[in-house]
Scaffold this active site. Structure first.
Site, PDB file in Angstrom:
ATOM      1  N   GLU A   1      21.957  27.100 -14.124  1.00  0.00           N
ATOM      2  CA  GLU A   1      23.182  26.590 -13.507  1.00  0.00           C
ATOM      3  C   GLU A   1      22.909  25.354 -12.656  1.00  0.00           C
ATOM      4  O   GLU A   1      21.929  25.317 -11.899  1.00  0.00           O
ATOM      5  CB  GLU A   1      23.776  27.697 -12.633  1.00  0.00           C
ATOM      6  CG  GLU A   1      25.265  27.788 -12.719  1.00  0.00           C
ATOM      7  CD  GLU A   1      25.732  28.191 -14.117  1.00  0.00           C
ATOM      8  OE1 GLU A   1      26.058  27.291 -14.917  1.00  0.00           O
ATOM      9  OE2 GLU A   1      25.773  29.403 -14.387  1.00  0.00           O
TER      10      GLU A   1
ATOM     11  N   THR B   1      21.939  22.628 -13.731  1.00  0.00           N
ATOM     12  CA  THR B   1      20.744  21.971 -14.259  1.00  0.00           C
ATOM     13  C   THR B   1      21.113  20.883 -15.259  1.00  0.00           C
ATOM     14  O   THR B   1      20.326  19.964 -15.476  1.00  0.00           O
ATOM     15  CB  THR B   1      19.852  22.991 -14.991  1.00  0.00           C
ATOM     16  OG1 THR B   1      20.661  23.657 -15.956  1.00  0.00           O
ATOM     17  CG2 THR B   1      19.276  24.025 -14.038  1.00  0.00           C
ATOM     18  N   ASP B   2      22.304  20.992 -15.874  1.00  0.00           N
ATOM     19  CA  ASP B   2      22.582  20.084 -17.010  1.00  0.00           C
ATOM     20  C   ASP B   2      22.569  18.618 -16.579  1.00  0.00           C
ATOM     21  O   ASP B   2      21.977  17.770 -17.253  1.00  0.00           O
ATOM     22  CB  ASP B   2      23.866  20.467 -17.773  1.00  0.00           C
ATOM     23  CG  ASP B   2      25.141  20.510 -16.955  1.00  0.00           C
ATOM     24  OD1 ASP B   2      25.079  20.340 -15.710  1.00  0.00           O
ATOM     25  OD2 ASP B   2      26.219  20.709 -17.563  1.00  0.00           O
TER      26      ASP B   2
ATOM     27  N   SER C   1      52.144  23.046 -23.887  1.00  0.00           N
ATOM     28  CA  SER C   1      51.221  24.160 -23.655  1.00  0.00           C
ATOM     29  C   SER C   1      52.024  25.384 -23.243  1.00  0.00           C
ATOM     30  O   SER C   1      52.969  25.274 -22.457  1.00  0.00           O
ATOM     31  CB  SER C   1      50.250  23.791 -22.536  1.00  0.00           C
ATOM     32  OG  SER C   1      49.709  24.967 -21.969  1.00  0.00           O
TER      33      SER C   1
ATOM     34  N   GLY D   1      40.761  28.030 -14.737  1.00  0.00           N
ATOM     35  CA  GLY D   1      40.172  27.940 -13.403  1.00  0.00           C
ATOM     36  C   GLY D   1      39.255  29.107 -13.094  1.00  0.00           C
ATOM     37  O   GLY D   1      39.015  29.428 -11.939  1.00  0.00           O
TER      38      GLY D   1
ATOM     39  N   GLU E   1      36.410  14.191 -20.179  1.00  0.00           N
ATOM     40  CA  GLU E   1      36.461  14.942 -18.919  1.00  0.00           C
ATOM     41  C   GLU E   1      35.998  14.080 -17.738  1.00  0.00           C
ATOM     42  O   GLU E   1      36.620  14.076 -16.681  1.00  0.00           O
ATOM     43  CB  GLU E   1      35.605  16.203 -19.042  1.00  0.00           C
ATOM     44  CG  GLU E   1      35.650  17.050 -17.792  1.00  0.00           C
ATOM     45  CD  GLU E   1      35.468  18.537 -18.043  1.00  0.00           C
ATOM     46  OE1 GLU E   1      35.738  19.011 -19.163  1.00  0.00           O
ATOM     47  OE2 GLU E   1      35.068  19.225 -17.092  1.00  0.00           O
TER      48      GLU E   1
ATOM     49  N   ASP F   1      29.161  22.705 -20.997  1.00  0.00           N
ATOM     50  CA  ASP F   1      30.320  23.452 -21.488  1.00  0.00           C
ATOM     51  C   ASP F   1      30.749  22.960 -22.860  1.00  0.00           C
ATOM     52  O   ASP F   1      31.061  23.737 -23.762  1.00  0.00           O
ATOM     53  CB  ASP F   1      31.500  23.299 -20.514  1.00  0.00           C
ATOM     54  CG  ASP F   1      31.107  23.638 -19.085  1.00  0.00           C
ATOM     55  OD1 ASP F   1      30.054  24.279 -18.894  1.00  0.00           O
ATOM     56  OD2 ASP F   1      31.850  23.257 -18.164  1.00  0.00           O
TER      57      ASP F   1
HETATM   58  C1  GLA Z   1      30.414  23.372 -14.669  1.00  0.00           C
HETATM   59  C2  GLA Z   1      30.169  22.044 -15.369  1.00  0.00           C
HETATM   60  C3  GLA Z   1      28.873  22.092 -16.172  1.00  0.00           C
HETATM   61  C4  GLA Z   1      27.709  22.611 -15.349  1.00  0.00           C
HETATM   62  C5  GLA Z   1      28.108  23.865 -14.578  1.00  0.00           C
HETATM   63  C6  GLA Z   1      27.036  24.306 -13.620  1.00  0.00           C
HETATM   64  O1  GLA Z   1      30.653  24.376 -15.606  1.00  0.00           O
HETATM   65  O2  GLA Z   1      31.236  21.759 -16.235  1.00  0.00           O
HETATM   66  O3  GLA Z   1      28.605  20.822 -16.694  1.00  0.00           O
HETATM   67  O4  GLA Z   1      27.243  21.619 -14.484  1.00  0.00           O
HETATM   68  O5  GLA Z   1      29.311  23.699 -13.863  1.00  0.00           O
HETATM   69  O6  GLA Z   1      25.918  24.724 -14.311  1.00  0.00           O
END
Ligand code: GLA
Length: 408
Positions: free
Chosen positions: A53, A55-56, A87, A141, A184, A196
């Site tokens: 988490e 880390t990306d 929607s 959310g 995004e 994601d």
């Molecule tokens: C959100 C972001 C991701 C990632 C996570 C934390 O989901 O969209 O890119 O940074 O938080 O790991």
């Protein structure tokens, strides 16, 4: 008036729709809003990240699975450049002209979709306007990537209707994920890191996605936790990734990497003999306590993700659970992205027998996951409901899922 939850309130479960249910819902919504029928229906999953988490955006490792919960879209191209969207979760029709879509120019939920078309155009594709009806069983959310699911469902849909051929292989899907990230970051204004979108477009049914964000490469590891099941706890604590907190974590990491003289914190980790010395050396060089703690989280989390991948490969779920617990502690103490609802969910799940539990996603609310012994999800969920009622928190919701398939 709604009755406040009590310890005896039964857990509320959020089931995944079948593909047929989703397709029917968006086709009906499309017909009721726009004249005629859609040219096709598409869908893309939300995700939970098992570990790795924050880390990306540091060039690190992550290990998400795609959920069975998906966002569905019914889509039809137009001759002009108008975008018209409806929607089931929104009010009325969201409209824009693609010619006018640019960073800062559009707002609201439609920005995620108009942004995908904009980013495809930026990538050199000829994208006309379109009509789209969307509906989703990915809770919004909740830190389960409802935004990525929305983007990816449209990206795969436009890819199919425009015959771009990108959905056919992982290289093309990686390009579509990059398009969704631009949508995004640049149009919807959330500085997220890309995990994601990769999970939603590049995951495989039955597998966890081992994602290396340094070079964007992936491998697929069977996710079959023998004797266990994965419980997802949507804390219902409000969660937003564009309120500044997420961006501030990211900025701290970027500044720390610059101070250490490396392009990303991953480079710093890889240059050290091991994670412990990478942390010690970084701590000695950084003079700000907050930056030291943020960096310690990132470096140790990348290392934990590597170890968790090995534990998964070896089928050692007890070791995997221990790493999940350590990840949560690091996110709570060093990265400071948890909230009381997340900490309580994780603590109660562990007391109720989980092998490991942690927050998942960006934090600041959202969801937690727990790896629990097979057949105990109900009991663990009931324990979380009771603990929330005792503390006066809003009632949580629960999901279960296997590792599901990508956008299609
Ligand atoms: C959100 C972001 C991701 C990632 C996570 C934390 O989901 O969209 O890119 O940074 O938080 O790991």
């Amino acid at each position: 008036m709604t009755t406040p939850p009590t310890a005896a309130t039964p857990p509320s479960w959020l089931p995944a729709w079948t593909l047929e249910q989703g397709r029917e819902l968006v086709t009906t919504l499309f017909g009721a809003t726009f004249d005629g029928a859609p040219a096709g229906t598409f869908s893309a999953p939300g995700r939970v990240n098992l570990i790795g988490e924050h880390t990306d955006y540091n060039g690190g490792l992550a290990l998400p699975i795609a959920l069975e919960h998906r966002t569905h879209v019914a889509l039809r191209l137009r001759e002009d450049s108008r975008v018209r969207l409806v929607s089931a979760q929104g009010d009325g029709v969201w409209e824009a002209d693609l010619e006018a879509v640019a960073p800062g120019a559009v707002t609201g939920w439609g920005a995620y979709l108009a942004g995908v078309a904009w980013a495809l155009r930026q990538a050199g594709h000829d994208v006309p306007g379109f009509e789209a009806a969307v509906d989703s069983c990915v809770p919004f959310g909740a830190g389960l990537s409802s935004s990525a699911a929305l983007e990816a469902s449209l990206a795969i849909g436009l890819d199919a209707l425009l015959d771009l051929g990108l959905g056919a292989d992982d290289a093309g899907r990686s390009a579509l994920a990059a398009v969704c990230v631009r949508a995004e970051n640049e149009i919807a204004g959330a500085a997220t890191g890309g995990m994601d979108q990769a999970a939603s477009l590049r995951a495989r049914d039955g597998y966890a996605l081992a994602l290396d964000c340094l070079d964007g490469s992936v491998s697929h590891e069977p996710f079959v936790p023998a004797g266990c099941e994965l419980l997802v706890i949507d804390t219902r604590a409000p969660h937003s990734l564009n309120d500044g907190q997420y961006a501030s974590r990211r900025a701290t990491c970027d500044a720390a990497a610059a101070a250490l003289g490396v392009p990303t914190l991953r480079h710093w980790l890889d240059a050290a003999p091991d994670a412990a010395s990478a942390v010690a050396d970084a701590q000695a060089r950084l003079d700000d306590d907050v930056a030291r703690r943020r960096v310690r989280h990132v470096l140790t989390e990348i290392d934990r993700t590597r170890l968790a991948h090995e534990a998964m490969r070896a089928g050692d779920w007890s070791a995997f659970g221990t790493l999940m617990d350590a990840s949560h502690e690091s996110l709570r103490v060093d990265y400071e992205v948890t909230v009381p609802e997340l900490d309580v969910a994780v603590g109660v799940a562990r007391e109720a027998g989980a092998l490991g539990a942690r927050m998942t996603g960006g934090g600041f609310g959202g969801s937690a996951i727990a790896l629990v012994p097979g057949g105990t999800s109900d009991a663990v969920a009931a324990a979380v409901v009771a603990a929330y009622a005792e503390r006066g928190f809003a009632a949580p919701a629960f999901l279960t899922s296997r590792a599901a398939g990508p956008a299609a």
